[in-house]
Design an enzyme around this catalytic site. Structure first.
Site, PDB file in Angstrom:
ATOM      1  N   HIS A 372     -26.187 -32.061 -51.365  1.00 42.44           N
ATOM      2  CA  HIS A 372     -25.260 -31.559 -51.634  1.00 42.44           C
ATOM      3  C   HIS A 372     -24.560 -30.721 -50.555  1.00 42.44           C
ATOM      4  O   HIS A 372     -24.465 -30.165 -50.774  1.00 42.44           O
ATOM      5  CB  HIS A 372     -25.307 -31.288 -53.156  1.00 42.44           C
ATOM      6  CG  HIS A 372     -25.044 -32.558 -54.318  1.00 42.44           C
ATOM      7  ND1 HIS A 372     -23.866 -32.878 -54.556  1.00 42.44           N
ATOM      8  CD2 HIS A 372     -25.535 -32.915 -54.708  1.00 42.44           C
ATOM      9  CE1 HIS A 372     -23.997 -33.962 -55.105  1.00 42.44           C
ATOM     10  NE2 HIS A 372     -25.408 -34.154 -55.841  1.00 42.44           N
ATOM     11  N   ARG A 564     -14.565 -22.518 -56.588  1.00 36.23           N
ATOM     12  CA  ARG A 564     -15.614 -21.235 -56.612  1.00 36.23           C
ATOM     13  C   ARG A 564     -15.400 -20.648 -54.861  1.00 36.23           C
ATOM     14  O   ARG A 564     -14.778 -21.109 -54.101  1.00 36.23           O
ATOM     15  CB  ARG A 564     -17.269 -21.666 -56.034  1.00 36.23           C
ATOM     16  CG  ARG A 564     -17.692 -22.356 -57.629  1.00 36.23           C
ATOM     17  CD  ARG A 564     -17.807 -21.309 -58.715  1.00 36.23           C
ATOM     18  NE  ARG A 564     -19.238 -20.286 -58.235  1.00 36.23           N
ATOM     19  CZ  ARG A 564     -19.785 -20.048 -58.493  1.00 36.23           C
ATOM     20  NH1 ARG A 564     -20.176 -20.487 -59.952  1.00 36.23           N
ATOM     21  NH2 ARG A 564     -20.857 -18.775 -58.520  1.00 36.23           N
ATOM     22  N   LYS A 569     -15.302 -21.771 -47.829  1.00 38.64           N
ATOM     23  CA  LYS A 569     -14.127 -22.606 -48.680  1.00 38.64           C
ATOM     24  C   LYS A 569     -12.990 -21.727 -48.198  1.00 38.64           C
ATOM     25  O   LYS A 569     -11.947 -22.207 -48.253  1.00 38.64           O
ATOM     26  CB  LYS A 569     -14.221 -22.328 -49.576  1.00 38.64           C
ATOM     27  CG  LYS A 569     -15.750 -23.718 -50.760  1.00 38.64           C
ATOM     28  CD  LYS A 569     -15.423 -23.772 -52.208  1.00 38.64           C
ATOM     29  CE  LYS A 569     -16.728 -23.977 -52.639  1.00 38.64           C
ATOM     30  NZ  LYS A 569     -16.359 -26.102 -53.568  1.00 38.64           N
ATOM     31  N   LYS A 675      -9.300 -34.751 -57.873  1.00 40.49           N
ATOM     32  CA  LYS A 675      -8.222 -34.414 -58.776  1.00 40.49           C
ATOM     33  C   LYS A 675      -6.491 -33.875 -58.492  1.00 40.49           C
ATOM     34  O   LYS A 675      -5.919 -34.426 -59.109  1.00 40.49           O
ATOM     35  CB  LYS A 675      -9.357 -33.106 -59.162  1.00 40.49           C
ATOM     36  CG  LYS A 675     -10.018 -33.282 -60.328  1.00 40.49           C
ATOM     37  CD  LYS A 675     -11.303 -31.950 -60.547  1.00 40.49           C
ATOM     38  CE  LYS A 675     -12.265 -32.175 -60.179  1.00 40.49           C
ATOM     39  NZ  LYS A 675     -13.232 -30.781 -60.649  1.00 40.49           N
TER      40      LYS A 675
END
Ligand SMILES: *Cc1c(COP(=O)(O)O)cnc(C)c1O
Length: 832
Positions: A372, A564, A569, A675
């Site tokens: 991952h 998160r 990110k 999503k």
């Protein structure tokens, strides 16, 4: 399930515990209220009603559960065992009602009892047994496994305290203990008789058995008892109801401390403390060192319990250990369960007396590993002294695996000692470290990444030598998410429109959504599409208001980044853009640009100072922007507290724009991106993780692409990246950084964000400044597109239309076919 109970005068003949009509449900709710909770309607609290309803829904699942377990026991099936330290399953009541197909009847039944279903659904505590994407993926996979009627068991840990609740105080994150079990958990069925014993510490002794063979005996300092806590996982509109089995640790009272001399006694007492706290708390990821020992103990605990449980199931069938691999396909969700390689060998060799070679063959045929992350700091390693003191026998087995593996390498790559050292299970460059990703790879027959780009990079970087040695073992399975929870349950308005437009089958065959494309240019359809989105935005606006007091306009562009909080990110890149946009608006109030509402959400690991500072920065920017009348109707910034699955339900469906702006090469896949897409958001993103495939599916013209590619990122790094050059070369960027540094977003405090600004200017490990200019330009294209509502609606429709690939049903289908070799098994309720 024929009803041979007498019909009641007042209602249906359906049995109370299994009938699916409103009357049977209503009767069961009253039954459960009285018989399970010793309450009656006149005094029942909302939580009593919630619990009575949950038990009634559970009643309807149990017959299916028993039939499922019976069928797997009776048939020659191979079962997928998904081992994961995290299962972020989210609230269960609404999902189970949807999967049973009893939504309307439940609403009617509860209304007859004077209860509003949505109010009751909101009362369910979030089971926060995961940190974020990885745990949520495991939960989506359980949903798809059951829906695809695939024999499967999820194995994990029943944490007493899940991920902390996040509160925001003065703009800072505060962590509050998650007490999700305080009022009990109606979905959990504890089996005190299904227990396993797990050893820790102590030493090993060599022994000869009756046949004169050398055997190793592990004399542990302590044992912990694992108790099975099961959660039923029902598929959508099928009878399959699989099991999520979570292990709770208990102290073994009968363990004889007198066996030890005085020195061992204190050690043993200390180890006993471990057993009682083992399954207490989920560790937040991104945490340095702290709590390492307990975490390793947790991993071994749940892996050992789970593998022992598989042997128990094998014994129940009367099958020998040698058929283990034919009965079980064990998937390791990241390296957290990688110790399974050594533990399965130990159970086969030490406990079941198989020879090493046969045991190794079984182990490899059973196990498969999903990687991952490529982030070096996130690759799991354990110091040898710690590992040895906690798990002496598994470490010996790992040494033996490594000895044989390195022998093989030396034969194959004679003279290439550098390669051998690189591939060894033990990193000997400094203080000796056990490399869990290497252990998982060597012990598995299949290794996969979680998006096409990630799988490619995996083979070129962290597992390069292994991919050269065993190319046939490497796979890609792009992640997916379940459309039951993330469309049908959380966006019923959209689901209804889709039912009417493409027919009901889309929910289990998401590629059918392609038929939507034909309606993208239909003005009446667009109108209905936009009405659904607007109503979702109104619902989110109401939640934002009650959670933060901030009033936002549902007519503005909802630009959302929830995930998160992590430097890779790049929430701070988004913040820099907001600051620059704010400055532009202040300078030119007539500026033509889309009015936006920026929504952030996400937790930072408690020990990750930079991530917490980023949260503070977002709140600082929000405070200034939201209180400046000069920009007030054009710009709002919200940090939505405590992002979790429950809150996610109304965040994803309300998004116009999905922010997926990680540094290329750093986000393995992402699932939030999927999503958002399913719910009709457009993506602004880098070529990272599954963004690459999202863009491929929806087409370049319906995706806002910016930023360096993974290759360019590496090139910039190698060329000696100088972030301050980017700041000096771009007045707007320089200004944004200066405003932060001067205390503009910290009420004049010039110290607060010093670490953040200096890190960006001096190191900028994730190339925020290098991507800033292109991000700004791309955001201008977003603004321009928003000014044309017809064009935006069309792009939104096409995003949903081409989201089919990202259903977890597709992903699970690939695991079943490529990796597990498992086929569906129909569950017949009449066999009961
Ligand atoms: C989907 C999801 C995530 C993962 O989000 P990414 O954007 O892929 O990082 C994290 N937390 C929750 C609650 C989620 O539902």
């Amino acid at each position: 399930m024929a009803a041979d109970l007498p019909a009641r005068a007042s209602g249906s003949a359906e049995p109370a515990r299994s009938g699916l009509d409103a009357d049977a449900l209503q009767r069961d709710v009253i039954d459960n209220l009285i018989c399970q909770q010793a309450r009656y309607p006149a005094i029942a609290t909302p939580h009593d009603w919630y619990r009575a309803l949950a038990c009634s829904v559970r009643d309807r699942m149990l017959a299916r559960w028993v039939a499922t377990v019976q069928t797997y026991a009776a048939r020659d099936v191979r079962v997928a065992c998904y081992l994961s330290a995290e299962f972020l399953i989210g609230p269960q009541l609404g999902n189970n009602i949807v999967n049973l197909g009893i939504e309307a009847n439940t609403r009617t039944a509860m209304l007859a009892l004077g209860q509003d279903l949505d109010m009751l659904l909101a009362l369910e505590e979030e089971p926060g047994l995961g940190n974020g994407g990885l745990g949520r993926l495991a939960a989506c996979y359980l949903d798809s496994l059951a829906t695809l009627e695939t024999p499967a068991i999820g194995y994990g840990i029943r944490y007493e305290f899940g991920i902390f609740d996040q509160q925001i105080r003065d703009g800072w994150q505060e962590e509050v203990t998650d007490k999700w079990l305080q009022k009990g958990n109606p979905w959990e069925i504890v089996h005190p008789d299904v227990t396993c014993y797990v050893s820790f510490g102590g030493r090993t002794e060599n022994d000869t058995d009756a046949q004169g063979r050398l055997r190793v005996r592990w004399i542990p300092a302590n044992q912990v008892k694992g108790v099975a806590c099961d959660i039923p996982i029902l598929g959508f509109h099928v009878n399959t109801c699989n099991t999520l089995r979570l292990w709770k640790s208990e102290a073994v009272e009968s363990f004889d401390l007198q066996d030890f001399n005085a020195g061992d006694y204190y050690q043993a007492v200390q180890e006993k403390v471990i057993s009682e706290t083992l399954s207490k708390v989920l560790y937040p990821n991104d945490e340095p060192e702290a709590g390492k020992r307990l975490r390793l103990a947790q991993q071994y605990f749940f892996v050992s319990c789970s593998l022992q449980d598989m042997f128990r199931l094998l014994d129940l069938k009367g099958e020998p250990a040698s058929s283990f691999a034919d009965r079980f396909a064990v998937q390791l969700n990241d390296t957290h369960p990688a110790i399974a390689v050594a533990e399965l060998m130990r159970l086969l060799v030490d406990e079941r007396q198989l020879g090493w070679d046969e045991a190794w063959d079984i182990t490899r045929r059973s196990l498969a590993y999903t990687n991952h992350t490529l982030l070096p700091e996130a690759l799991e390693t354990w110091g040898l002294p710690l590992f040895r003191s906690l798990l002496p026998r598994p470490l010996e087995i790992i040494y033996e695996i490594n000895r044989r593996f390195l022998d093989e390498l030396r034969q194959r790559y004679a003279g290439d000692e550098a390669r051998v050292a690189r591939m060894s299970l033990i990193d000997e460059r400094g203080k000796k470290l056990l490399r869990m990703a290497h252990l998982a790879t060597v012990g598995s027959h299949a290794v996969n990444g979680v998006a096409a780009l990630h799988s490619t990079l995996l083979k070129q970087t962290v597992l390069r030598d292994f991919a050269e040695l065993w190319p046939e073992r490497f796979h890609n399975v792009t992640n997916g998410v379940t459309p039951r929870r993330f469309m049908l349950l959380c966006n019923p308005g959209l689901a209804r429109l889709l039912d009417e437009t493409v027919g009901e089958g889309w929910i289990t065959d998401l590629t059918r959504l392609r038929e939507l494309a034909a309606h993208a240019d239909d003005a009446a359809f667009r109108e209905r599409w936009c009405r659904v989105k607007l109503s979702n935005k109104e619902a989110l606006a109401a939640r934002i208001r009650s959670a933060t007091g901030i009033v936002v306009d549902p007519g503005t562009l909802f630009d959302i980044q929830v995930k998160r909080i992590h430097e890779y990110k790049r929430q701070h890149l988004n913040a820099l853009f907001i600051i620059s946009l704010y400055q532009r608006l202040r300078r030119n109030p007539q500026l033509a640009c889309a009015p936006r509402c920026f929504v952030f959400g996400g937790k930072a690991a408690p020990g990750y100072a930079m991530a917490k500072l980023i949260i503070r920065l977002i709140n600082g920017v929000a405070e200034v922007v939201n209180n400046d009348p000069a920009v007030n109707d054009r710009l709002k910034v919200v940090f939505f507290p405590d992002f979790n699955v429950k809150n996610a339900h109304f965040i994803y469906p309300a998004a116009d724009l999905s922010e997926q702006i990680s540094t290329a090469g750093k986000e393995a896949s992402g699932t939030g991106n999927m999503k958002f897409m399913m719910n009709g958001a457009l993506t602004i993103g880098t070529l990272d993780g599954a963004n690459v495939e999202i863009r491929e599916e929806v087409g370049d013209e319906n995706f806002f692409l910016f930023g360096l590619t993974a290759e360019q990122v590496e090139r910039v790094r190698r060329g000696g990246y100088r972030p301050e050059d980017y700041a000096n070369g771009n007045p707007e960027l320089r200004e944004a950084l200066a405003l932060i540094a001067e205390g503009h977003f910290s009420r004049g405090d010039r110290n607060m964000f010093r670490a953040l600004v200096e890190n960006l200017l001096r190191v900028d490990p994730f190339l925020v400044l290098a991507d800033y200019a292109d991000y700004m330009a791309c955001q201008e294209r977003v603004s321009a597109a928003w000014q044309d509502p017809q064009r935006w609606a069309r792009m939104s429709i096409l995003n949903t239309a081409y989201a089919g690939k990202f259903s977890s049903d597709r992903a699970i289908g690939e695991y079943c076919e490529q990796i597990w070799k498992i086929r569906p098994v129909k569950i017949d309720l009449d066999r009961l």
